[in-house]
Design an enzyme around this catalytic site. Structure first.
Site, PDB file in Angstrom:
ATOM      1  CG  HIS A  36      -2.188  -0.848   0.907  1.00 29.37           C
ATOM      2  ND1 HIS A  36      -2.197  -2.214   1.019  1.00 29.37           N
ATOM      3  CD2 HIS A  36      -3.430  -0.502   0.475  1.00 29.37           C
ATOM      4  CE1 HIS A  36      -3.395  -2.675   0.682  1.00 29.37           C
ATOM      5  NE2 HIS A  36      -4.163  -1.660   0.356  1.00 29.37           N
ATOM      6  CE  LYS A 102      -7.015 -10.634  11.030  1.00 27.53           C
ATOM      7  NZ  LYS A 102      -6.807 -10.819  12.447  1.00 27.53           N
TER       8      LYS A 102
HETATM    9  S1  SF4 Z   1      -6.816 -16.375  13.476  1.00 27.81           S
HETATM   10 FE1  SF4 Z   1      -5.255 -15.577  14.847  1.00 27.81          FE
HETATM   11  S2  SF4 Z   1      -3.350 -15.876  13.806  1.00 27.81           S
HETATM   12 FE2  SF4 Z   1      -4.961 -16.045  12.288  1.00 27.81          FE
HETATM   13  S3  SF4 Z   1      -5.221 -13.981  11.429  1.00 27.81           S
HETATM   14 FE3  SF4 Z   1      -6.634 -14.183  13.131  1.00 27.81          FE
HETATM   15  S4  SF4 Z   1      -5.508 -13.348  14.890  1.00 27.81           S
HETATM   16 FE4  SF4 Z   1      -4.022 -13.794  13.306  1.00 27.81          FE
END
Ligand code: SF4
Lengths: 195, 290
Positions: A36, A102
């Site tokens: 980015h 996310k």
């Molecule tokens: S599940 Fe845990 S290790 Fe995997 S992206 Fe999410 S916070 Fe990070």
């Protein structure tokens, strides 16, 4: 489930609303912090053919090379908010139609989504293997040497990549809504402790 | 270095990275079944469980962020730990080359990734001598996203109106989980370190995450606080990934250390749903080459 294929038109992206479950197909490009920063500071042109009407995926995958052929082993989303300082500019300059990641993003990105016609798609954090299986082919990779595996631009072809719209082009953010609702619960629980 | 030991550790890493512990998985199944079928949170849990199954089936990392490698190792009194470290580093290097681990050790100044998970303080080792003559290797893979939402409070905290008591401690935990929202890949497992100095408080908040689900603190007051916090945190309604829902945390584990009279730290470590931890117990004969 709504199925969409890149390149996505502005009209199609503007039909999506928070909460919609979408299967994304077509070209998707991974980019994280180093990517980015580069897109904003140097605006490389090698990405144009993939990003016009396209999708950026916030992801640092585990990648395998067998006999010269790359594939994703595990490829879930990474935290998107780190790209907040850059994302709006990238949407505008590359004519992006969306990001997958996310945790959601901030007001600047939400604004850009509304203004230029883009969505934020939430993938399931941690679902690395499941998502890797929906990536059928790695078409190209840029900046692998310089940035390392997790930060490189991986250009891939996905089929029915499972996501949920959490920020739409109407200025709605599921994250803002949940934060507001949970803030009320938070206040209530905190005061019940004082009592 | 010791080749046999390296192989055992390689197996431990493989198991941790690709096979979610049964207690964690069961708790995710229960969480899904509490949600309304067809809701966003239900499909989030469904995807998580589907992913967990596939990772086991294909022996691929559950999550692409295979985390930092944290080793907690109990050894017989008088053990020379350097050869153990070297054997583990060799296993980490191999596991990275076999795609069980993502290269996750980055020099903070040059920005260079070492490429094999070996670096300064990587893997992380925590050695402890015990009165037994076998060895216990406990491995936790701690992802970066969940690590970033961990935090430390210093009581009293004026903003939270939190004093130096159990009520104050609880407020810190609730505040931390509220602020984390879905960002640490909720639902989380919450480790709480109470007291100690800044360092040991953080250390404790991580070490309690090695407990099995349902294993309450030996301290009855903390055991009760764990249950209470579990209910309060789930009442926040953050849900998986922050989509909203009934399950925000899967477990709460508390531990305490004596503190200096002038300090009172409450430290929260957040472990994501991909709670990857495995234990291996070996006797010397299991890996003695001579
Ligand atoms: S599940 Fe845990 S290790 Fe995997 S992206 Fe999410 S916070 Fe990070």
């Amino acid at each position: 489930m709504i199925n969409l294929k890149t390149p996505i038109s502005e009209e199609d992206i503007r039909k999506l609303r928070c909460g919609d479950v979408v299967g994304l197909s077509g070209i998707i490009v991974t980019a994280r912090d180093a990517g980015h920063k580069l897109m904003v500071e140097e605006r490389p042109q090698f990405l144009d053919e993939y990003l016009n009407g396209g999708i950026i995926y916030h992801c640092g995958p585990v990648v395998k090379n067998e006999n010269g052929v790359w594939s994703f082993v595990s490829a879930g989303p990474t935290t998107s908010i780190r790209e907040e300082p850059y994302q709006a500019a990238v949407i505008e300059s590359y004519h992006l139609r969306g990001m997958i990641g996310k945790g959601g993003m901030g007001a600047k990105t939400l604004n850009a989504c509304q203004h230029f016609g883009a969505c934020y798609f939430h993938a399931i954090g941690g679902a690395g293997t499941l998502i890797a299986k929906s990536v059928k082919e790695i078409i190209n990779v840029f900046k692998l040497e310089e940035f390392g595996t997790p930060e490189a631009f991986w250009v891939c072809r996905a089929e029915n990549f499972p996501v949920i719209v959490t920020m739409d082009s109407q200025g709605e953010s599921l994250h803002e809504r949940v934060e507001k609702e949970t803030a009320e619960n938070y206040q209530r629980i905190l005061s019940s402790i004082t009592a | 270095m010791n080749q046999k030991l390296s192989e055992h550790i390689m197996g431990l890493i493989k198991s941790a990275s690709t096979d979610l512990p049964p207690d964690v998985e069961q708790s995710l199944v229960d969480a899904r079944d509490r949600e309304l079928e067809g809701s966003m949170s239900f499909s989030a849990f469904d995807a998580i469980l589907e992913n967990t199954k596939m990772a086991r089936e294909f022996t691929t990392p559950i999550c692409q962020d295979t985390g930092s490698l944290l080793f907690y190792i109990d050894v017989p009194v008088g053990t020379d730990t350097d050869p153990l470290k070297r054997s583990i580093q060799i296993a980490a290097d191999r596991a990275t080359r076999e795609y069980l681990l993502r290269p996750n050790a980055v020099d903070p100044i040059t920005g260079k990734n070492s490429g094999n998970n070996i670096g300064l303080n990587a893997p992380y080792f925590h050695f402890h001598q015990w009165e037994r003559d076998d060895f216990r290797f406990r491995l936790m893979l701690k992802g970066g996203g969940s690590e970033n939402v961990g935090t430390q409070y210093k009581l009293p905290d004026a903003g939270l109106q939190a004093g130096r008591d159990l009520k104050g401690i609880k407020k810190c935990v609730i505040d931390a989980v509220f602020k984390a929202q879905g960002k640490g890949c909720a639902p989380g497992i919450i480790g709480v370190g109470i007291g100690g100095d800044r360092v040991s408080s953080y250390e404790l908040s991580k070490e309690v995450l090695l407990r099995k689900f349902g294993e309450r603190s030996e301290d009855p007051v903390l055991a009760e606080a764990e249950v209470e916090l579990f209910n309060q945190l789930n009442a926040l309604g953050i849900g998986p990934m922050g989509f909203g829902g009934k399950t925000t945390v899967l477990e709460v584990f508390c531990g305490k250390y004596h503190r200096h009279p002038a300090t009172f730290f409450v430290t929260i470590s957040y472990m994501c749903w991909a709670c990857r931890r495995k234990t291996l117990i070996l006797s010397k004969g299991d890996f003695d080459n001579d």
